[in-house]
Design a protein around this motif. Structure first.
Motif, PDB file in Angstrom:
ATOM      1  N   ASP A  12      -4.868  -1.610   3.875  1.00 22.76           N
ATOM      2  CA  ASP A  12      -4.639  -0.604   2.432  1.00 22.76           C
ATOM      3  C   ASP A  12      -4.268  -1.072   1.441  1.00 22.76           C
ATOM      4  O   ASP A  12      -5.042  -0.983   0.336  1.00 22.76           O
ATOM      5  N   ILE A  13      -3.759  -2.112   1.598  1.00 22.41           N
ATOM      6  CA  ILE A  13      -3.612  -2.992   0.190  1.00 22.41           C
ATOM      7  C   ILE A  13      -4.393  -3.365  -0.572  1.00 22.41           C
ATOM      8  O   ILE A  13      -4.800  -2.718  -1.531  1.00 22.41           O
ATOM      9  N   GLU A  14      -5.206  -4.126   1.175  1.00 23.02           N
ATOM     10  CA  GLU A  14      -6.538  -4.480  -0.245  1.00 23.02           C
ATOM     11  C   GLU A  14      -7.703  -3.315  -1.062  1.00 23.02           C
ATOM     12  O   GLU A  14      -8.420  -4.261  -1.588  1.00 23.02           O
ATOM     13  N   GLU A  15      -8.368  -2.149  -0.232  1.00 26.45           N
ATOM     14  CA  GLU A  15      -8.839  -1.931  -0.210  1.00 26.45           C
ATOM     15  C   GLU A  15      -8.359  -1.492  -1.344  1.00 26.45           C
ATOM     16  O   GLU A  15      -9.208  -1.158  -2.817  1.00 26.45           O
ATOM     17  N   VAL A  16      -7.005  -0.902  -1.822  1.00 30.05           N
ATOM     18  CA  VAL A  16      -6.632  -0.365  -3.072  1.00 30.05           C
ATOM     19  C   VAL A  16      -6.985  -1.466  -4.334  1.00 30.05           C
ATOM     20  O   VAL A  16      -7.897  -1.312  -5.016  1.00 30.05           O
ATOM     21  N   GLN A  17      -6.823  -2.705  -4.284  1.00 34.44           N
ATOM     22  CA  GLN A  17      -6.576  -3.729  -4.880  1.00 34.44           C
ATOM     23  C   GLN A  17      -7.899  -3.488  -5.257  1.00 34.44           C
ATOM     24  O   GLN A  17      -8.718  -4.106  -6.418  1.00 34.44           O
ATOM     25  N   GLU A  18      -9.081  -3.588  -4.274  1.00 33.81           N
ATOM     26  CA  GLU A  18     -10.533  -3.534  -4.762  1.00 33.81           C
ATOM     27  C   GLU A  18     -11.065  -2.568  -5.274  1.00 33.81           C
ATOM     28  O   GLU A  18     -11.501  -2.766  -6.113  1.00 33.81           O
ATOM     29  N   HIS A  19     -10.395  -0.976  -5.209  1.00 33.88           N
ATOM     30  CA  HIS A  19     -11.019  -0.016  -5.416  1.00 33.88           C
ATOM     31  C   HIS A  19     -10.942  -0.256  -7.179  1.00 33.88           C
ATOM     32  O   HIS A  19     -10.777   0.689  -7.652  1.00 33.88           O
ATOM     33  N   ASN A  22      -8.661  -5.084  -8.656  1.00 33.43           N
ATOM     34  CA  ASN A  22      -8.005  -6.327  -8.899  1.00 33.43           C
ATOM     35  C   ASN A  22      -7.226  -6.225 -10.066  1.00 33.43           C
ATOM     36  O   ASN A  22      -6.798  -7.111 -10.284  1.00 33.43           O
ATOM     37  N   LEU A  23      -6.963  -5.645 -10.077  1.00 35.60           N
ATOM     38  CA  LEU A  23      -6.035  -5.158 -11.775  1.00 35.60           C
ATOM     39  C   LEU A  23      -4.630  -5.550 -11.402  1.00 35.60           C
ATOM     40  O   LEU A  23      -3.533  -4.933 -12.615  1.00 35.60           O
ATOM     41  N   PHE A  24      -3.958  -4.812 -10.085  1.00 35.08           N
ATOM     42  CA  PHE A  24      -2.627  -5.216  -9.655  1.00 35.08           C
ATOM     43  C   PHE A  24      -2.592  -6.098  -7.973  1.00 35.08           C
ATOM     44  O   PHE A  24      -3.809  -6.458  -7.681  1.00 35.08           O
ATOM     45  N   SER A  25      -1.605  -6.695  -8.825  1.00 35.42           N
ATOM     46  CA  SER A  25      -1.408  -7.846  -7.649  1.00 35.42           C
ATOM     47  C   SER A  25      -0.597  -6.314  -5.832  1.00 35.42           C
ATOM     48  O   SER A  25      -0.849  -5.076  -6.611  1.00 35.42           O
ATOM     49  N   GLN A  26      -0.515  -7.482  -5.083  1.00 35.32           N
ATOM     50  CA  GLN A  26      -0.491  -6.997  -4.270  1.00 35.32           C
ATOM     51  C   GLN A  26       1.273  -5.666  -4.173  1.00 35.32           C
ATOM     52  O   GLN A  26       1.213  -5.180  -3.434  1.00 35.32           O
ATOM     53  N   GLN A  27       1.881  -7.277  -4.732  1.00 40.11           N
ATOM     54  CA  GLN A  27       3.615  -6.628  -4.814  1.00 40.11           C
ATOM     55  C   GLN A  27       3.410  -5.063  -6.105  1.00 40.11           C
ATOM     56  O   GLN A  27       4.083  -3.739  -5.179  1.00 40.11           O
ATOM     57  N   GLU A  28       2.657  -5.045  -6.730  1.00 43.50           N
ATOM     58  CA  GLU A  28       2.607  -3.722  -7.570  1.00 43.50           C
ATOM     59  C   GLU A  28       1.791  -3.113  -6.992  1.00 43.50           C
ATOM     60  O   GLU A  28       2.554  -0.987  -7.456  1.00 43.50           O
ATOM     61  N   ILE A  29       1.224  -2.884  -6.271  1.00 48.09           N
ATOM     62  CA  ILE A  29       0.345  -2.051  -5.347  1.00 48.09           C
ATOM     63  C   ILE A  29       1.348  -1.399  -4.824  1.00 48.09           C
ATOM     64  O   ILE A  29       1.847   0.094  -4.298  1.00 48.09           O
ATOM     65  N   LEU A  32       3.673   1.106  -6.559  1.00 44.83           N
ATOM     66  CA  LEU A  32       3.027   2.114  -7.184  1.00 44.83           C
ATOM     67  C   LEU A  32       2.635   2.844  -6.110  1.00 44.83           C
ATOM     68  O   LEU A  32       3.292   4.127  -6.245  1.00 44.83           O
ATOM     69  N   TYR A  33       2.480   2.746  -4.935  1.00 48.00           N
ATOM     70  CA  TYR A  33       3.073   3.808  -3.799  1.00 48.00           C
ATOM     71  C   TYR A  33       4.164   4.123  -3.912  1.00 48.00           C
ATOM     72  O   TYR A  33       3.910   5.863  -3.386  1.00 48.00           O
ATOM     73  N   GLU A  34       5.339   3.496  -4.090  1.00 50.59           N
ATOM     74  CA  GLU A  34       6.378   4.075  -3.907  1.00 50.59           C
ATOM     75  C   GLU A  34       6.595   4.721  -5.008  1.00 50.59           C
ATOM     76  O   GLU A  34       7.551   6.268  -4.464  1.00 50.59           O
ATOM     77  N   ARG A  35       6.031   4.534  -6.358  1.00 47.85           N
ATOM     78  CA  ARG A  35       6.319   5.931  -7.264  1.00 47.85           C
ATOM     79  C   ARG A  35       4.765   7.128  -6.614  1.00 47.85           C
ATOM     80  O   ARG A  35       5.600   7.941  -6.969  1.00 47.85           O
TER      81      ARG A  35
END
Length: 174
Positions: A12-19, A22-29, A32-35
């Motif tokens: 999921d994280i990699e899919e969102v990064q690609e979407h 790649n402007l956000f790191s995995q930790q940022e994703i 953002l998911y928590e928010r």
């Protein structure tokens, strides 16, 4: 990822990064998911306009009603893609595309004089008269080589704003 109560998987994280290019790191994703989950009060996997209106910084933005039309009903992937324009890692072109979408509220790919006037009205409020807004906008259009009847497309925005950003106009949204 449809139900916000579930955890994000690595896929999921990699899919969102690609979407979001790649402007956000995995930790940022993950952050953002928590928010996103905090905003998604009904846990439906989408954020409604009313849920966005719980963010005080959003409510005081003079363009909040315009942005709300862009945001209402976003799922997590689209929420992150929306926020990508605000990233310090976003390119000038990505930021200009976002600005164009703010102006092109009906999504027809064209910005009219009235579209620009609406944004100016939102930004300036009652501080200047309608006549003054029209005069300012006409002057800007004429200086840029356009008329009141011109329809601006994304390429026009890219050309004009890229030129200005190269000449020290900051487009930092973050």
């Amino acid at each position: 990822m449809g139900n916000t109560s579930s955890m994000l998987t690595q896929h999921d994280i990699e899919e969102v990064q690609e979407h979001c290019n790649n402007l956000f790191s995995q930790q940022e994703i993950v952050s953002l998911y928590e928010r996103f989950c905090q905003l998604d009060k009904n846990h439906g996997g989408f954020i409604s306009g009313d849920e966005f209106l719980t963010v005080p910084e959003f409510v005081v933005n003079p363009l909040s009603q315009r942005l709300l039309r862009m945001l209402d009903g976003l799922n997590f992937k689209d929420f992150v893609a929306f926020l990508a324009a605000f990233s310090s890692r976003a390119t000038v072109h990505q930021k200009i595309e976002f600005i164009f979408k703010v102006y092109d509220l009906d999504g027809n790919g064209k910005v009219t004089f009235n579209d620009m006037l609406d944004v100016l009205r939102d930004l300036a409020g009652h501080f200047i008269s309608e006549q003054q807004r029209k005069q300012v906008l006409m002057q800007v259009l004429v200086e840029a080589g356009y008329t009141e009847n011109s329809l601006l497309v994304l390429d026009d925005f890219v050309k004009r704003l890229s030129y200005h950003s190269a000449h020290s106009v900051s487009l930092e949204l973050s």
